[in-house]
Design a protein around this motif. Structure first.
Motif, PDB file in Angstrom:
ATOM      1  N   ARG A  79      24.333  45.377  33.891  1.00  0.00           N
ATOM      2  CA  ARG A  79      24.554  45.720  35.291  1.00  0.00           C
ATOM      3  C   ARG A  79      23.185  46.228  35.693  1.00  0.00           C
ATOM      4  O   ARG A  79      22.780  47.288  35.260  1.00  0.00           O
ATOM      5  CB  ARG A  79      25.600  46.800  35.450  1.00  0.00           C
ATOM      6  N   ARG A 104      33.838  38.703  50.281  1.00  0.00           N
ATOM      7  CA  ARG A 104      32.472  38.284  49.915  1.00  0.00           C
ATOM      8  C   ARG A 104      32.250  36.861  50.406  1.00  0.00           C
ATOM      9  O   ARG A 104      33.085  35.989  50.162  1.00  0.00           O
ATOM     10  CB  ARG A 104      32.276  38.328  48.384  1.00  0.00           C
ATOM     11  N   GLY A 114      39.379  30.113  41.653  1.00  0.00           N
ATOM     12  CA  GLY A 114      39.143  31.465  41.133  1.00  0.00           C
ATOM     13  C   GLY A 114      38.093  32.253  41.896  1.00  0.00           C
ATOM     14  O   GLY A 114      37.804  33.390  41.560  1.00  0.00           O
ATOM     15  N   ARG A 115      37.490  31.632  42.917  1.00  0.00           N
ATOM     16  CA  ARG A 115      36.506  32.379  43.701  1.00  0.00           C
ATOM     17  C   ARG A 115      36.795  32.195  45.192  1.00  0.00           C
ATOM     18  O   ARG A 115      36.832  31.057  45.690  1.00  0.00           O
ATOM     19  CB  ARG A 115      35.092  31.888  43.388  1.00  0.00           C
ATOM     20  N   TYR A 116      37.026  33.285  45.858  1.00  0.00           N
ATOM     21  CA  TYR A 116      37.459  33.227  47.249  1.00  0.00           C
ATOM     22  C   TYR A 116      36.619  34.162  48.104  1.00  0.00           C
ATOM     23  O   TYR A 116      35.862  34.977  47.590  1.00  0.00           O
ATOM     24  CB  TYR A 116      38.941  33.612  47.343  1.00  0.00           C
ATOM     25  N   ASP A 126      31.116  34.061  49.497  1.00  0.00           N
ATOM     26  CA  ASP A 126      30.786  33.359  48.267  1.00  0.00           C
ATOM     27  C   ASP A 126      31.116  31.880  48.470  1.00  0.00           C
ATOM     28  O   ASP A 126      31.808  31.538  49.422  1.00  0.00           O
ATOM     29  CB  ASP A 126      31.708  33.921  47.166  1.00  0.00           C
ATOM     30  N   GLN A 153      41.428  43.079  44.493  1.00  0.00           N
ATOM     31  CA  GLN A 153      41.070  43.779  43.258  1.00  0.00           C
ATOM     32  C   GLN A 153      41.974  44.980  43.036  1.00  0.00           C
ATOM     33  O   GLN A 153      42.379  45.656  43.987  1.00  0.00           O
ATOM     34  CB  GLN A 153      39.628  44.286  43.316  1.00  0.00           C
ATOM     35  N   PHE A 208      39.584  38.178  48.493  1.00  0.00           N
ATOM     36  CA  PHE A 208      40.323  38.228  47.232  1.00  0.00           C
ATOM     37  C   PHE A 208      40.780  39.661  47.029  1.00  0.00           C
ATOM     38  O   PHE A 208      40.468  40.542  47.837  1.00  0.00           O
ATOM     39  CB  PHE A 208      39.441  37.737  46.075  1.00  0.00           C
ATOM     40  N   ALA A 236      36.939  47.003  37.927  1.00  0.00           N
ATOM     41  CA  ALA A 236      37.682  46.269  38.945  1.00  0.00           C
ATOM     42  C   ALA A 236      38.177  44.972  38.321  1.00  0.00           C
ATOM     43  O   ALA A 236      37.425  44.291  37.613  1.00  0.00           O
ATOM     44  CB  ALA A 236      36.796  45.974  40.142  1.00  0.00           C
ATOM     45  N   LEU A 237      39.441  44.674  38.554  1.00  0.00           N
ATOM     46  CA  LEU A 237      40.032  43.453  38.013  1.00  0.00           C
ATOM     47  C   LEU A 237      40.457  42.561  39.171  1.00  0.00           C
ATOM     48  O   LEU A 237      40.997  43.053  40.165  1.00  0.00           O
ATOM     49  CB  LEU A 237      41.259  43.770  37.146  1.00  0.00           C
ATOM     50  N   GLY A 238      40.204  41.279  39.052  1.00  0.00           N
ATOM     51  CA  GLY A 238      40.560  40.343  40.120  1.00  0.00           C
ATOM     52  C   GLY A 238      42.011  39.905  39.995  1.00  0.00           C
ATOM     53  O   GLY A 238      42.398  39.313  38.993  1.00  0.00           O
ATOM     54  N   SER A 245      35.775  35.358  34.464  1.00  0.00           N
ATOM     55  CA  SER A 245      35.759  36.812  34.316  1.00  0.00           C
ATOM     56  C   SER A 245      36.959  37.375  35.071  1.00  0.00           C
ATOM     57  O   SER A 245      37.076  37.205  36.282  1.00  0.00           O
ATOM     58  CB  SER A 245      34.465  37.371  34.903  1.00  0.00           C
ATOM     59  N   ILE A 246      37.874  38.005  34.331  1.00  0.00           N
ATOM     60  CA  ILE A 246      39.048  38.528  35.042  1.00  0.00           C
ATOM     61  C   ILE A 246      38.928  40.031  35.298  1.00  0.00           C
ATOM     62  O   ILE A 246      39.817  40.636  35.876  1.00  0.00           O
ATOM     63  CB  ILE A 246      40.387  38.182  34.353  1.00  0.00           C
ATOM     64  N   ARG A 285      42.689  36.081  39.781  1.00  0.00           N
ATOM     65  CA  ARG A 285      42.357  35.511  38.460  1.00  0.00           C
ATOM     66  C   ARG A 285      43.363  35.929  37.397  1.00  0.00           C
ATOM     67  O   ARG A 285      43.617  35.186  36.457  1.00  0.00           O
ATOM     68  CB  ARG A 285      40.934  35.899  38.059  1.00  0.00           C
TER      69      ARG A 285
END
Ligand code: AMP
Length: 423
Positions: free
Chosen positions: A257, A112, A119-121, A114, A126, A124, A304-306, A279-280, A309
């Protein structure tokens, strides 16, 4: 540029990669125990799949996708998430024609564009699951419980599970209208993006991270106020099952959502303490998605889990990882003439299932011992021409410094015996 990786990506180097392997091992075991099979889909898909499957009004599709034209002039996108590809594969391979429900999991990189921060890449990873073909609220509860089970197997604590019901196409129009009425009188307080969203998708205003929009939507009507009887009883059943399973939750009316095919249960897991990106993991039911992607009306649910994170939270909570196994034995040669035999011997030890290595830089015996020390190898087998003639090697225990001659044909067994004692 040549020695710099693109912004928002990372190299997972030795020392770190063992943590990833451990995490993946725990995940794969969890999935086996919950009856999920792995699916591996391409890293890139036709752009249209995500436009349709993630939704054209989402941030992901509007501004975060890595999209390019390939040499055949097709629009291709690096996958930003795993649900749409799983739906595509489910339809393309006609998995819906087999026994239902179909329970799939995936682990892999997502992309993404982003703004990178802790914690934001941009690349990443999932872990996610998807269940197709059941509308039973027990599945919702089990899917949520499974995510929480993973965190607890990893030793994580103090996580917050937020859960909500976003309704279904029957109750959503009422909510839409109520939200439009509510925000119409507060237009000046909304960010330009949300003003734009009001007509198309007012639910997403509740999801906006802009301070002004959060304030403006404080008393906004929420989906729970307008659930139809079927959605209400589904949600109550999910909550009751979670209580029976001992999973603590907080009903969060603001959790949305905002797309039409997301229905019923929505949930998110937060790890307070890892910063702004806390948010993990998150997920929910998407009873309209398979149909929106061109398939039959089949219900689905997933999360989906990161992984970055999760690892970040584990580190922040001081959770230790199992020590990765290193070499069982290092073969040092005291005499350059013994190189050939050393090579054969190392190969034999490996065939016996031992992790064995040797020197490739022509180091002196002393330097080889030092190198073995750096590798933290417990045992060093020293091969000299005199020992070779007698068919033995000297096996040195690096922790105690004691050394013993072992016949070559017993070397593998002796190393195994000693390693078993340590492990
Ligand atoms: P989503 O697919 O947006 O619902 O995200 C699911 C999970 O993936 C989040 O809870 C995060 O843990 C993780 N995640 C999403 N976007 C990123 C990102 N840009 N970098 C790292 N992790 C992410």
């Amino acid at each position: 540029m040549l020695t710099t990786r693109p912004r928002g990506t990372s190299d997972i180097l030795p020392g770190q990669v063992e943590k990833w392997q451990y995490l993946e091992q725990v995940i794969r075991r969890l999935c086996r125990e919950y009856g999920y099979s792995e699916i591996r889909t391409p890293i890139f898909e036709h752009t249209e799949l995500f436009e349709r499957g993630v939704g054209e009004t989402t941030d992901i599709v509007e501004k975060e996708m890595y999209t390019f034209r390939d040499r055949g002039d097709r629009s291709i996108t690096l996958r930003p998430e795993g649900t749409a590809p799983a739906v595509r594969a489910y339809l393309e391979s006609r998995l819906f024609a087999g026994p239902q429900p179909v329970k799939l999991y995936y682990i892999g990189p997502m992309f993404r564009y982003d703004r990178p921060q802790a914690g934001r890449y941009r690349q990443f990873h999932q872990f996610g699951v998807e269940v197709f073909g059941s509308h039973d609220p027990a599945v919702d509860a089990e899917v949520v419980a499974m995510a929480m089970d993973l965190y607890s197997r990893l030793g994580l604590s103090d996580l917050e599970l937020h859960i909500n019901s976003v309704g279904c196409p029957r109750c959503r129009p009422v909510l839409r209208e109520k939200l439009q009425d509510f925000f119409r009188s507060r237009l000046d307080k909304l960010c330009p993006n949300c003003r734009d969203r009001l007509g198309r998708n007012p639910l997403r205003i509740l999801d906006c991270k802009e301070k002004s929009c959060i304030q403006a939507s404080e008393d906004a009507p929420t989906s729970l106020d307008y659930l139809c009887p079927e959605c209400t009883s589904h949600f109550q059943a999910v909550l009751k099952y979670l209580e029976e399973l001992g999973v603590a939750y907080t009903v969060d009316r603001r959790l949305v959502r905002g797309l039409d095919y997301y229905t019923h249960t929505a949930f998110e897991i937060m790890a307070p303490g890892i910063g702004a990106q806390n948010s993990i993991g998150g997920g929910g039911r998407y009873n309209g998605l398979v149909e929106a992607c061109g398939g039959p009306a089949i219900p689905g649910i997933g999360y989906a889990l990161g992984l970055e994170r999760i690892l970040l939270t584990m580190e922040q909570q001081g959770i230790s990882f199992p020590r990765p196994p290193g070499l069982d034995v290092f073969l040092a040669t005291a005499d350059p003439a013994a190189q050939g035999q050393a090579m054969v011997l190392v190969q034999e030890l490996r065939r016996e299932g031992l992790a064995a290595d040797r020197d490739y830089l022509g180091r002196s015996l002393k330097a080889q011992m030092k190198y073995a020390g750096k590798l933290e190898v417990g045992l060093v087998a020293i091969l000299g021409s005199d020992e070779l003639k007698r068919g033995v090697v000297a096996l040195r225990d690096m922790a105690t410094g004691s050394q013993e001659e072992i016949p070559l044909d017993r070397l593998g067994d002796e190393i195994k015996r000693r390693c078993a004692g340590i492990k």
